[in-house]
Scaffold this motif. Sequence first.
Motif, short mmCIF file in Angstrom:
data_model
loop_
_atom_site.label_atom_id
_atom_site.label_comp_id
_atom_site.label_asym_id
_atom_site.label_seq_id
_atom_site.Cartn_x
_atom_site.Cartn_y
_atom_site.Cartn_z
N ALA A 1 4.77 12.15 8.99
CA ALA A 1 5.36 10.90 9.48
C ALA A 1 4.55 9.71 9.00
O ALA A 1 5.11 8.72 8.51
CB ALA A 1 5.46 10.92 11.01
N ILE A 2 3.23 9.79 9.10
CA ILE A 2 2.37 8.69 8.67
C ILE A 2 2.47 8.50 7.16
O ILE A 2 2.58 7.37 6.67
CB ILE A 2 0.89 8.94 9.08
CG1 ILE A 2 0.76 9.08 10.60
CG2 ILE A 2 -0.01 7.86 8.51
CD1 ILE A 2 1.25 7.90 11.41
N ARG A 3 2.46 9.59 6.41
CA ARG A 3 2.57 9.47 4.95
C ARG A 3 3.89 8.85 4.51
O ARG A 3 3.99 8.30 3.43
CB ARG A 3 2.39 10.85 4.31
CG ARG A 3 0.97 11.37 4.40
CD ARG A 3 0.83 12.71 3.68
NE ARG A 3 -0.38 13.38 4.08
CZ ARG A 3 -0.42 14.52 4.78
NH1 ARG A 3 0.69 15.15 5.13
NH2 ARG A 3 -1.58 15.06 5.11
N ASN A 4 4.90 8.95 5.36
CA ASN A 4 6.20 8.37 5.05
C ASN A 4 6.31 6.89 5.43
O ASN A 4 7.29 6.24 5.08
CB ASN A 4 7.32 9.14 5.76
CG ASN A 4 7.62 10.45 5.08
OD1 ASN A 4 7.53 10.57 3.87
ND2 ASN A 4 7.99 11.45 5.87
N TYR A 5 5.33 6.35 6.13
CA TYR A 5 5.39 4.95 6.55
C TYR A 5 5.70 3.99 5.39
O TYR A 5 6.56 3.12 5.54
CB TYR A 5 4.09 4.52 7.23
CG TYR A 5 3.96 4.84 8.70
CD1 TYR A 5 4.88 5.63 9.39
CD2 TYR A 5 2.88 4.36 9.41
CE1 TYR A 5 4.72 5.90 10.74
CE2 TYR A 5 2.72 4.63 10.76
CZ TYR A 5 3.64 5.39 11.42
OH TYR A 5 3.48 5.66 12.75
N PRO A 6 5.02 4.08 4.24
CA PRO A 6 5.33 3.12 3.18
C PRO A 6 6.81 3.12 2.78
O PRO A 6 7.42 2.05 2.61
CB PRO A 6 4.44 3.56 2.01
CG PRO A 6 3.26 4.20 2.70
CD PRO A 6 3.89 4.94 3.88
N ASP A 7 7.40 4.29 2.65
CA ASP A 7 8.82 4.38 2.28
C ASP A 7 9.72 3.89 3.41
O ASP A 7 10.74 3.23 3.16
CB ASP A 7 9.20 5.81 1.91
CG ASP A 7 8.55 6.26 0.61
OD1 ASP A 7 8.22 5.39 -0.23
OD2 ASP A 7 8.38 7.48 0.43
N LEU B 1 0.83 -1.20 0.00
CA LEU B 1 0.00 0.00 0.00
C LEU B 1 0.87 1.26 0.00
O LEU B 1 1.95 1.28 0.57
CB LEU B 1 -0.93 -0.01 1.21
CG LEU B 1 -1.92 -1.19 1.26
CD1 LEU B 1 -2.78 -1.10 2.51
CD2 LEU B 1 -2.79 -1.22 0.01
N SER B 2 0.35 2.29 -0.63
CA SER B 2 1.05 3.57 -0.75
C SER B 2 0.50 4.57 0.25
O SER B 2 -0.52 4.33 0.91
CB SER B 2 0.88 4.12 -2.16
OG SER B 2 -0.49 4.50 -2.35
N ALA B 3 1.13 5.72 0.31
CA ALA B 3 0.64 6.81 1.15
C ALA B 3 -0.78 7.20 0.73
O ALA B 3 -1.62 7.49 1.58
CB ALA B 3 1.58 8.00 1.08
N ALA B 4 -1.06 7.17 -0.56
CA ALA B 4 -2.41 7.50 -1.04
C ALA B 4 -3.44 6.50 -0.51
O ALA B 4 -4.57 6.87 -0.18
CB ALA B 4 -2.43 7.54 -2.57
N ASP B 5 -3.05 5.22 -0.42
CA ASP B 5 -3.95 4.21 0.11
C ASP B 5 -4.27 4.45 1.59
O ASP B 5 -5.34 4.07 2.08
CB ASP B 5 -3.34 2.81 -0.04
CG ASP B 5 -3.15 2.41 -1.49
OD1 ASP B 5 -4.05 2.68 -2.31
OD2 ASP B 5 -2.09 1.82 -1.79
#
Length: 104
Positions: free
Chosen positions: A85-91, A24-28
């Motif tokens: 921080a949350i949006r960076n979780y996938p990376d 899953l991506s940040a968009a997901d």
Amino acid sequence: RYAAGILESCGFGVAPLADPGVALSAADLAPWVEAMSELEHGRWSVDRLADGWRLGPRDNSRKVHDCLVPWSELPDDIREWDRRAIRNYPDIFASVGLKIVKRG
């Protein structure tokens, strides 16, 4: 570990990149960013308080920080730190060979 717990609280999990299924991506994650950001702020606050920090005008040398307040009291520009921080979780997870997946 706490990031995985935040994800789990919103119905997500963490798996090795090599496992079947889509990462899953940040968009997901977008519909859950606000809820997860509030949890992240809570984690940050507990971590600071356990280390002896207290509320007041920011002074890192004295372990005093003005953001040791409930999420509802934070200004939006400060909340954005947690959202990023949350949006960076996938990376972040991908950098250690893991991916975020939707649970059941």
